[in-house]
Design an enzyme around this catalytic site. Structure first.
Site, short mmCIF file in Angstrom:
data_model
loop_
_atom_site.label_atom_id
_atom_site.label_comp_id
_atom_site.label_asym_id
_atom_site.label_seq_id
_atom_site.Cartn_x
_atom_site.Cartn_y
_atom_site.Cartn_z
N ARG A 77 0.88 -1.15 0.04
CA ARG A 77 0.09 -0.15 0.07
C ARG A 77 0.89 1.19 0.05
O ARG A 77 2.10 1.26 0.70
CB ARG A 77 -1.08 0.10 1.14
N ASP A 109 0.70 5.48 0.96
CA ASP A 109 -0.10 6.55 1.52
C ASP A 109 -0.68 7.47 0.69
O ASP A 109 -0.29 7.59 -0.48
CB ASP A 109 0.81 7.40 2.57
N TYR A 156 12.21 2.69 -2.59
CA TYR A 156 11.54 3.96 -2.58
C TYR A 156 12.55 5.16 -2.85
O TYR A 156 13.77 4.87 -2.64
CB TYR A 156 10.90 4.37 -1.30
N ARG A 179 8.72 7.92 5.20
CA ARG A 179 8.70 9.31 5.50
C ARG A 179 9.05 9.68 6.89
O ARG A 179 9.63 10.56 7.25
CB ARG A 179 7.11 9.71 5.21
#
Length: 248
Positions: free
Chosen positions: A49, A51, A109, A194
């Site tokens: 998933r 965000d 990422y 993050r």
């Protein structure tokens, strides 16, 4: 028969990947259009998933169909129907037990930061005018290799069974006037990247020494880590699978 879909999306308009009540998501849009093209209800299972507001340069999902599909034609029809911010790269058949989430061996990422205000990058990177000590940030990033429990960087309310992850790569680099953080792991917790970036930024701003990241990780306390950086600078860039997952 099971098929994998490789896709990409610009996340600004979506409340993340996973279906949610009263919010538009990438999964919802994909399922709706895939069901319309094939003529029967399709449920897709994503590799993970993202965000709300996070982008993806490469995402995978799987779905099942009773008959063999013309994957090139399906790709063409889907791309004709999907919104402009979602694109299908490839659709291919996989073994019946292949799983987009559980068979993924690594995920990567990138987080983009720009130092000068640029209206053309406002939705693509985080504008941060503060000076940063990249050497300190990279020294702190190397510490991530020494740990496996990353509860301190996980969203507080989450239903995971373990907070363990294996970090394979973590590094800051300057690329085309952008500061880019690269990170690869076998799995990530919700909001983890993050929160990691936010913690490294605080060290790069000289608010804390490099050793601070040891204290954060050992505490297993989300409140000790840095503030989560804005979602629009984050990109899921690569998901890797075993080579034998595809049926040629």
């Amino acid at each position: 028969m099971r098929y994998f879909i490789e896709l990409s999306y610009f996340g600004k308009a979506y409340h993340g990947w996973q279906n949610q009540p009263d919010s538009i998501t990438v999964q919802e849009v994909l399922e709706k259009n895939l069901s319309k093209v094939l003529g029967f209800k399709i449920d897709v299972v994503g590799a993970g998933r993202t965000d709300a507001g996070v982008h993806s340069k490469q995402m995978f999902a799987h779905f099942d169909a009773e008959e063999e599909l013309d994957t090139d034609l399906l790709k063409y029809k889907l791309n004709s129907m999907l919104p402009k911010d979602v694109a299908i790269s490839e659709i291919f058949q996989v073994s019946e037990d292949a799983h987009a989430r559980f068979d993924a061996v690594s995920r990567s990422y990138e987080y983009y930061i720009v130092k000068e205000k640029n209206p053309f990058l406002k939705d693509f990177a985080w504008f941060l005018k503060h000076d940063l000590d990249i050497e300190k940030m990279n020294a702190a990033a190397q510490v991530l290799y020494d740990y496996s429990n990353f509860r301190s960087f996980s969203k507080s309310r989450t239903d995971v069974r373990t907070y363990n992850c294996r970090i394979d790569h973590a590094k800051w680099e300057v690329e085309d006037n952008k500061l880019v953080f690269h990170i690869t792991a076998d799995r990530f917790l919700r909001n983890m990247v993050r929160a990691v970036v936010g913690t490294l930024i605080e060290i790069g701003q000289n608010k804390y020494p490099v050793s601070h990241i040891h204290e954060v990780i050992k505490s297993e306390d989300r409140g000790k880590a840095g503030t989560s950086v804005p979602a629009h600078g984050l990109y899921l860039t690569r998901i890797e699978y075993p080579e034998n997952i595809r049926i040629e």
